[in-house]
Design an enzyme around this catalytic site. Structure first.
Site, PDB file in Angstrom:
ATOM      1  N   LYS A 103      46.885   4.057   8.086  1.00 59.04           N
ATOM      2  CA  LYS A 103      45.420   4.041   8.077  1.00 59.04           C
ATOM      3  C   LYS A 103      44.856   4.935   9.187  1.00 59.04           C
ATOM      4  O   LYS A 103      43.931   5.715   8.964  1.00 59.04           O
ATOM      5  CB  LYS A 103      44.906   2.617   8.235  1.00 59.04           C
ATOM      6  CG  LYS A 103      43.381   2.507   8.177  1.00 59.04           C
ATOM      7  CD  LYS A 103      42.920   1.074   8.216  1.00 59.04           C
ATOM      8  CE  LYS A 103      43.111   0.442   9.575  1.00 59.04           C
ATOM      9  NZ  LYS A 103      42.510  -0.909   9.661  1.00 59.04           N
TER      10      LYS A 103
ATOM     11  N   GLU B  38      55.978   5.299  14.319  1.00 57.05           N
ATOM     12  CA  GLU B  38      57.173   5.169  13.485  1.00 57.05           C
ATOM     13  C   GLU B  38      57.005   5.911  12.155  1.00 57.05           C
ATOM     14  O   GLU B  38      57.938   6.567  11.673  1.00 57.05           O
ATOM     15  CB  GLU B  38      57.473   3.690  13.199  1.00 57.05           C
ATOM     16  CG  GLU B  38      57.816   2.862  14.426  1.00 57.05           C
ATOM     17  CD  GLU B  38      56.615   2.140  14.988  1.00 57.05           C
ATOM     18  OE1 GLU B  38      56.803   1.072  15.597  1.00 57.05           O
ATOM     19  OE2 GLU B  38      55.480   2.651  14.834  1.00 57.05           O
TER      20      GLU B  38
ATOM     21  N   GLY C 217      45.942  -3.890   8.138  1.00 58.84           N
ATOM     22  CA  GLY C 217      47.182  -3.559   7.450  1.00 58.84           C
ATOM     23  C   GLY C 217      47.799  -4.714   6.705  1.00 58.84           C
ATOM     24  O   GLY C 217      48.224  -4.580   5.557  1.00 58.84           O
ATOM     25  N   ARG C 218      47.843  -5.898   7.319  1.00 60.60           N
ATOM     26  CA  ARG C 218      48.493  -7.051   6.685  1.00 60.60           C
ATOM     27  C   ARG C 218      47.671  -7.623   5.540  1.00 60.60           C
ATOM     28  O   ARG C 218      48.158  -8.463   4.788  1.00 60.60           O
ATOM     29  CB  ARG C 218      48.776  -8.122   7.730  1.00 60.60           C
ATOM     30  CG  ARG C 218      47.543  -8.615   8.486  1.00 60.60           C
ATOM     31  CD  ARG C 218      47.954  -9.417   9.721  1.00 60.60           C
ATOM     32  NE  ARG C 218      46.836  -9.834  10.553  1.00 60.60           N
ATOM     33  CZ  ARG C 218      46.275  -9.086  11.487  1.00 60.60           C
ATOM     34  NH1 ARG C 218      46.694  -7.838  11.695  1.00 60.60           N
ATOM     35  NH2 ARG C 218      45.287  -9.555  12.230  1.00 60.60           N
TER      36      ARG C 218
ATOM     37  N   GLU D 231      50.708 -12.570  12.944  1.00 57.77           N
ATOM     38  CA  GLU D 231      49.917 -11.498  13.537  1.00 57.77           C
ATOM     39  C   GLU D 231      48.430 -11.848  13.529  1.00 57.77           C
ATOM     40  O   GLU D 231      47.676 -11.383  14.377  1.00 57.77           O
ATOM     41  CB  GLU D 231      50.155 -10.184  12.790  1.00 57.77           C
ATOM     42  CG  GLU D 231      49.706  -8.951  13.566  1.00 57.77           C
ATOM     43  CD  GLU D 231      50.196  -7.654  12.952  1.00 57.77           C
ATOM     44  OE1 GLU D 231      51.260  -7.161  13.382  1.00 57.77           O
ATOM     45  OE2 GLU D 231      49.544  -7.137  12.030  1.00 57.77           O
TER      46      GLU D 231
ATOM     47  N   HIS E   7      72.006 -23.643   1.602  1.00 55.63           N
ATOM     48  CA  HIS E   7      73.342 -23.478   2.174  1.00 55.63           C
ATOM     49  C   HIS E   7      73.288 -22.709   3.493  1.00 55.63           C
ATOM     50  O   HIS E   7      74.299 -22.177   3.946  1.00 55.63           O
ATOM     51  CB  HIS E   7      74.238 -22.753   1.165  1.00 55.63           C
ATOM     52  CG  HIS E   7      74.438 -23.529  -0.095  1.00 55.63           C
ATOM     53  ND1 HIS E   7      75.485 -24.398  -0.285  1.00 55.63           N
ATOM     54  CD2 HIS E   7      73.689 -23.596  -1.239  1.00 55.63           C
ATOM     55  CE1 HIS E   7      75.393 -24.958  -1.487  1.00 55.63           C
ATOM     56  NE2 HIS E   7      74.308 -24.478  -2.081  1.00 55.63           N
TER      57      HIS E   7
ATOM     58  N   LYS F 253      53.328  -0.784  21.789  1.00 55.80           N
ATOM     59  CA  LYS F 253      53.187   0.625  21.416  1.00 55.80           C
ATOM     60  C   LYS F 253      52.880   1.481  22.644  1.00 55.80           C
ATOM     61  O   LYS F 253      53.433   2.564  22.821  1.00 55.80           O
ATOM     62  CB  LYS F 253      52.060   0.789  20.387  1.00 55.80           C
ATOM     63  CG  LYS F 253      52.353   0.191  19.025  1.00 55.80           C
ATOM     64  CD  LYS F 253      51.163   0.416  18.097  1.00 55.80           C
ATOM     65  CE  LYS F 253      51.412  -0.161  16.714  1.00 55.80           C
ATOM     66  NZ  LYS F 253      50.256   0.042  15.817  1.00 55.80           N
TER      67      LYS F 253
END
Length: 521
Positions: free
Chosen positions: A204, A210, A264-265, A351, A382, A498
């Site tokens: 965005k 990254e 973003g999320r 977040e 399990h 960051k």
């Protein structure tokens, strides 16, 4: 007038603290199984019969929702009020599916048209790729799409793609590069025929370290292959905001836009998820997902908590966090297709509500967002269910299940099908957690029970049901933020790391930090 109050100042919360805590086992009855269901939109139903809920508790939770004006704050958000106090922004992810629901009204008509326009552009682009009208730079048809992004640009879209790939015809195979770890990008690039691969760069801001590093990795890896007449930029589109540096770069094959009002999320129903899902399955499948999300958003506007699944889910979570003092929640989908959905919810929830100050930046004195984790059943049984059943900490459970599988392929073994065995395990676990088991001869085989669980279920995991499931959790997290008086829409804790990483890379960190960095070089 809408007021914003810290949780501990509310009369309804103080009253809630004085109530006797209902027994999970005593309230897990056949009548409650039948009655304690809420339509959650998109064909989903929310069942809370194993949560230990009685009428007195429901009345107290309704009073809390009313006093904290939770639905009024949701309406305020939908009207375009500035609700992200940290970044001084509106919160508009609901608008990405608003045109699907006639009762969603927003003052920002131009923004609604903007999202509708972008979705139309995405659909047209996907169609041109599918028909071969748009090909790669060497005139070969595109067969693979790779999303390059991290956080909300990866977790949600990846979870949604994996959730749908069994049910819908894959027009393109989708892959994802997220981690700046070079092994991630190497493995994906080496698995692709670059001449038939389209890359989607998602950032965005256009400055995500990254993601830009991984874009450069793709560019360099493509250059190294030295393919005749190949131009990697003709195989790359971007999803970004119109104000980002990427938006001004006309080397991309195409650019699709979101705006600064979508975090973003919360961006999976925007172009962030829309481009890759439309390319992978067709725009009509993405449209179905939007319809389901819009239905859940509409249900979430109900004032009554027994008619609003997301709100009741949120309130019960607050009750378990702040009255019962449970610190974690397990997300347990009995569907392999939802294998990455818990990872997306980790970001969405932790977040958003992993905060210790209120929306005005003042310290608060009560617990907020829980730790989330999860894995599909029956695999998780399990693995970590031992702790869930007999561990010293009680962890509330959120099960997700479906009557029918997606593939429709199944076989009987020992008089029942695999799908029936899957759902028998699901229900058995809910009952075991609620009721427990007493064995006086061997305490090691004693199960305390009383461990609360909810169930969200539908006939099948379709795009519409998936959209509703996504929106249910988005709205649940939003509601809990309102109740705790948090800003659920910024993430300053992410920003510090960051900044420090950038300082380290440029030699500006402290001597201690630089020394620590040196030992791993």
């Amino acid at each position: 007038m809408i007021n914003f109050h810290d949780l501990h100042t509310l009369k309804s919360f103080q009253a809630l603290k004085t109530l006797p805590i209902p027994s999970v086992a005593d309230n897990f009855t056949a009548i409650h199984v039948e009655e304690q269901n809420i339509d959650a939109g998109g064909g989903l139903t929310y069942n809370y019969s194993a949560k230990g809920v009685n009428e007195e508790l429901l009345e107290a939770l309704q009073a809390l929702a009313d006093e904290q004006q939770v639905i009024d704050k949701y309406e305020l958000l939908l009207s375009g009020e500035m609700m992200n106090t940290g970044e001084k922004r509106k919160v508009l992810h609901h608008l990405t599916r608003a045109q699907q629901a006639n009762d969603v009204i927003h003052e920002g008509t131009n923004l609604r048209q903007f999202y509708h326009h972008e979705q139309k552009r995405i659909a047209e682009f996907a169609q041109r790729i599918h028909t071969g009208e748009i090909t790669g730079s060497t005139d070969k048809k595109i067969t693979t799409v790779v999303q390059v992004g991290i956080g909300g640009s990866d977790l949600g879209p990846r979870a949604l793609y994996l959730a749908l790939q069994n049910l819908y015809l894959n027009k393109l195979e989708a892959k994802f590069i997220s981690n700046v770890d070079p092994d991630d990008a190497t493995a994906i690039i080496e698995s692709c025929d670059l001449e038939r691969t389209l890359f989607i760069l998602v950032s965005k801001s256009g400055t995500t370290q990254e993601t830009l590093a991984n874009q450069n990795f793709v560019l360099q890896a493509a250059k190294k292959q030295n393919i005749l007449h190949y131009d990697v930029m003709k195989h790359m589109v971007c999803v970004t905001s119109q104000t980002s540096p990427l938006a001004k770069d006309d080397r991309y094959l195409a650019s699709f836009f979101i705006d600064d009002f979508i975090g973003g999320r919360y961006s999976s129903t925007s172009a962030v998820g829309g481009v890759i899902l439309s390319l992978a399955f067709g725009a009509e499948v993405f449209e179905e997902l939007l319809i389901g999300a819009a239905e859940a958003d509409s249900q979430a506007r109900e004032q009554s908590i027994t008619e609003n699944a997301a709100l009741l889910d949120a309130l019960l979570g607050v009750y378990e966090r702040n009255i019962k003092n449970y610190a974690a929640t397990a997300i347990l989908p009995y569907s392999q297709a939802l294998s990455r959905f818990p990872a997306h919810l980790q970001q969405l929830d932790m977040e958003s509500n992993g905060k210790s100050v209120n929306r005005d930046g003042q310290a608060i004195s009560y617990a907020t967002g829980p730790v989330l984790f999860g894995e599909p059943g029956t695999n998780g049984q399990h693995s970590f269910y031992q702790l869930l059943h007999q561990g010293s900490d009680v962890i509330p459970l959120q099960f997700i299940g479906f009557t029918h599988s997606q593939c429709g392929v199944d076989y009987d073994y020992e008089a029942s099908s695999s799908q029936k065995k899957l759902n028998a395990n699901l229900i058995a676990q809910i009952a075991a957690f609620a009721l427990g088991h007493t064995n006086n001869e061997n305490m090691n085989k004693n199960f305390e029970g009383g461990r609360p669980a909810s169930l969200i279920y539908a006939q099948q995991l379709t795009a519409r049901a998936l959209g509703a499931l996504l929106a249910h959790y988005e709205n649940k997290v939003m509601f809990q933020g309102f109740i705790w008086n948090l800003n659920s829409f910024d993430q300053e804790g992410v920003q510090l790391g960051k900044v420090l990483a950038n300082d380290i890379l440029h030699g500006n960190a402290s001597s201690t930090v630089n020394q620590l960095f040196q030992i791993i070089q």
